[in-house]
Design a protein around this motif. Structure first.
Motif, PDB file in Angstrom:
ATOM      1  N   UNK A  82       0.836  -1.208   0.000  1.00 36.08           N
ATOM      2  CA  UNK A  82       0.000   0.000   0.000  1.00 36.08           C
ATOM      3  C   UNK A  82       0.865   1.250   0.000  1.00 36.08           C
ATOM      4  N   UNK A  83       1.948   1.220   0.777  1.00 37.52           N
ATOM      5  CA  UNK A  83       2.851   2.374   0.855  1.00 37.52           C
ATOM      6  C   UNK A  83       3.469   2.650  -0.508  1.00 37.52           C
ATOM      7  N   UNK A  84       3.949   1.596  -1.173  1.00 40.35           N
ATOM      8  CA  UNK A  84       4.572   1.770  -2.492  1.00 40.35           C
ATOM      9  C   UNK A  84       3.530   2.125  -3.550  1.00 40.35           C
ATOM     10  N   UNK A  85       2.315   1.603  -3.381  1.00 35.33           N
ATOM     11  CA  UNK A  85       1.247   1.911  -4.323  1.00 35.33           C
ATOM     12  C   UNK A  85       0.887   3.388  -4.292  1.00 35.33           C
ATOM     13  N   UNK A  86       0.720   3.925  -3.097  1.00 33.41           N
ATOM     14  CA  UNK A  86       0.313   5.325  -2.977  1.00 33.41           C
ATOM     15  C   UNK A  86       1.447   6.267  -3.355  1.00 33.41           C
ATOM     16  N   UNK A  87       2.690   5.903  -3.030  1.00 29.53           N
ATOM     17  CA  UNK A  87       3.826   6.751  -3.368  1.00 29.53           C
ATOM     18  C   UNK A  87       4.004   7.903  -2.402  1.00 29.53           C
ATOM     19  N   UNK A  88       5.062   8.653  -2.615  1.00 27.81           N
ATOM     20  CA  UNK A  88       5.365   9.807  -1.762  1.00 27.81           C
ATOM     21  C   UNK A  88       4.254  10.847  -1.878  1.00 27.81           C
ATOM     22  N   UNK A 147       8.726  -6.376  -8.062  1.00 31.69           N
ATOM     23  CA  UNK A 147       9.902  -5.630  -7.629  1.00 31.69           C
ATOM     24  C   UNK A 147      10.120  -4.312  -8.320  1.00 31.69           C
ATOM     25  N   UNK A 148       9.151  -3.844  -9.119  1.00 31.40           N
ATOM     26  CA  UNK A 148       9.299  -2.569  -9.809  1.00 31.40           C
ATOM     27  C   UNK A 148       9.018  -1.411  -8.850  1.00 31.40           C
ATOM     28  N   UNK A 149       9.686  -0.296  -9.085  1.00 28.84           N
ATOM     29  CA  UNK A 149       9.439   0.926  -8.325  1.00 28.84           C
ATOM     30  C   UNK A 149       8.480   1.802  -9.112  1.00 28.84           C
ATOM     31  N   UNK A 150       7.374   2.181  -8.482  1.00 22.81           N
ATOM     32  CA  UNK A 150       6.386   3.002  -9.176  1.00 22.81           C
ATOM     33  C   UNK A 150       6.788   4.466  -9.173  1.00 22.81           C
ATOM     34  N   UNK A 151       6.562   5.112 -10.302  1.00 22.74           N
ATOM     35  CA  UNK A 151       6.768   6.548 -10.440  1.00 22.74           C
ATOM     36  C   UNK A 151       5.769   7.087 -11.434  1.00 22.74           C
ATOM     37  N   UNK A 152       5.836   8.380 -11.701  1.00 24.80           N
ATOM     38  CA  UNK A 152       4.861   8.997 -12.592  1.00 24.80           C
ATOM     39  C   UNK A 152       4.836   8.321 -13.955  1.00 24.80           C
ATOM     40  N   UNK A 153       6.009   7.992 -14.492  1.00 28.07           N
ATOM     41  CA  UNK A 153       6.054   7.432 -15.843  1.00 28.07           C
ATOM     42  C   UNK A 153       5.305   6.107 -15.938  1.00 28.07           C
ATOM     43  N   UNK A 154       5.617   5.148 -15.023  1.00 26.98           N
ATOM     44  CA  UNK A 154       4.952   3.856 -15.196  1.00 26.98           C
ATOM     45  C   UNK A 154       3.507   3.860 -14.709  1.00 26.98           C
ATOM     46  N   UNK A 182       9.971  13.313 -19.203  1.00 18.45           N
ATOM     47  CA  UNK A 182       8.906  14.091 -18.583  1.00 18.45           C
ATOM     48  C   UNK A 182       7.614  13.949 -19.393  1.00 18.45           C
ATOM     49  N   UNK A 183       6.461  13.900 -18.705  1.00 21.16           N
ATOM     50  CA  UNK A 183       5.183  13.691 -19.387  1.00 21.16           C
ATOM     51  C   UNK A 183       4.927  14.740 -20.472  1.00 21.16           C
ATOM     52  N   UNK A 184       5.488  15.955 -20.313  1.00 17.38           N
ATOM     53  CA  UNK A 184       5.263  16.993 -21.316  1.00 17.38           C
ATOM     54  C   UNK A 184       5.892  16.642 -22.656  1.00 17.38           C
ATOM     55  N   UNK A 185       6.927  15.790 -22.629  1.00 14.11           N
ATOM     56  CA  UNK A 185       7.548  15.387 -23.895  1.00 14.11           C
ATOM     57  C   UNK A 185       6.525  14.661 -24.762  1.00 14.11           C
ATOM     58  N   UNK A 186       5.702  13.797 -24.160  1.00 13.43           N
ATOM     59  CA  UNK A 186       4.639  13.133 -24.908  1.00 13.43           C
ATOM     60  C   UNK A 186       3.675  14.148 -25.507  1.00 13.43           C
TER      61      UNK A 186
END
Length: 335
Positions: A28-34, A83-90, A315-319
């Motif tokens: 849950x902690x990794x799912x929600x993120x910082x 084992x993946x680390x979640x971030x904005x991109x994924x 960065x998402x703006x590149x898309x």
């Protein structure tokens, strides 16, 4: 796993609640993120509310939105379990796959580590397009990767080259690109020829430094195991036991591309990368990359992989920028 779904009406709207079980608190902690940044992206994308109560995650909103948001969260949990680390991109990539009904393809991305960088970071394909590209390079002698900036074409090719070198599958890594100026003039810079062309080759140096570390890179250069040079330096050579990468290939002429392709020696691989929307050749000259894609289309052991803006991992703006330029170009062509 989704275990419960309820419907009720609020102010004339049909509201659905869907509950997802979470096995462990750290998930849950990794799912929600910082600062809950991952879940906020999902809430914003679908207009839902997501709350956690112990081992249960409750998704509330309109039925279709709740269904899509729940599938996105389950995709994110799959990445976490591998084992993946979640971030904005994924997270955004999970959202895009769910929106097109392709979330089942996400499992193909997990656990496929190409190599480990000098700082201990595992390097993996982050999108389906990147995975297809890496598989093509592994399976074919020549691979042509075409797509917009930020899709990892060069970086992943260098990672696979380093992997092949470390496994003693090849004796050399050769990286090259045409020295074509992108609207700027470097001819009056001080220094010898190598100093003048180094700015063109900087992205290749950066990728190798990341994989190997500067000290190891320089040691291999001194031994002749790694070579980074302008395309003109390839003329007259036969490249055996080598992993050869031609970057920015859209800026080659037809003659240069033919010259490069015919350098291929025994026990070697070639990767050709480029973006046909960013051709800097003078006087409207035809791109050697576009030409070779047509000529070599039906030859066995030569693969062609195309990337889209969905494969951009910057960065998402590149898309958004890539899509805006593509739309503008389409409007211009239709006038």
């Amino acid at each position: 796993m989704v275990c419960n779904r309820e419907k009720y009406h609020m102010k004339g709207r049909c509201i659905t609640e869907q509950i997802i079980n979470i096995e462990r608190l750290e998930q849950a902690v990794r799912l929600f993120g910082s600062f809950d940044e991952n879940i906020k992206l999902v809430e914003k994308a679908y207009g839902v509310d997501v709350v956690v109560r112990g081992s249960e995650l409750k998704v509330c909103g309109e039925p279709e939105a709740v269904s899509l948001a729940s599938k996105t969260i389950e995709s994110m949990l799959l990445l976490i379990s591998k084992g993946e680390t979640l971030g904005e991109q994924n997270v955004r990539y999970c959202i895009s796959l769910v929106n097109e009904g392709s979330e089942d393809r996400l499992a193909a991305l997990t656990g496929d580590c190409i190599c480990v960088s000098a700082k201990g970071k595992p390097i993996k394909p982050k999108t389906i397009g990147q995975k297809r590209y890496c598989d093509a390079i592994k399976s074919n002698t020549i691979t042509i990767g075409v797509g917009p900036a930020g899709t990892g074409k060069t970086y992943l090719a260098v990672a696979l080259a380093v992997t092949a070198f470390r496994a003693h599958e090849v004796n050399r890594i050769i990286l090259t690109r045409p020295a074509v100026e992108a609207g700027e003039k470097l001819g009056f810079l001080p220094g010898d020829l190598q100093s003048k062309v180094d700015p063109y080759l900087r992205p290749l140096y950066d990728a190798l430094f990341d994989m190997l570390g500067a000290e190891t890179y320089h040691r291999y250069v001194e031994r002749g195991n790694i070579e980074v040079a302008p395309l003109a330096y390839m003329r007259g050579r036969t490249l055996d036991d080598s992993f050869i990468i031609l970057d920015e290939a859209q800026n080659t002429t037809g003659e240069q591309m033919k010259m490069f392709l015919t350098r291929l020696g025994f026990n070697s691989k070639m990767v050709i990368t480029g973006d046909i929307t960013q051709i800097d050749l003078p006087d409207g000259r035809r791109s050697g990359l576009k030409e070779c894609m047509k000529i070599l289309r039906n030859i066995n052991d030569i693969a062609q992989v195309s990337f889209s803006e969905k494969d951009v991992v910057r960065h998402r703006l590149v898309q958004d920028i890539i899509k805006a330029y593509a739309k503008s170009e389409e409007v211009r062509r239709n006038k």
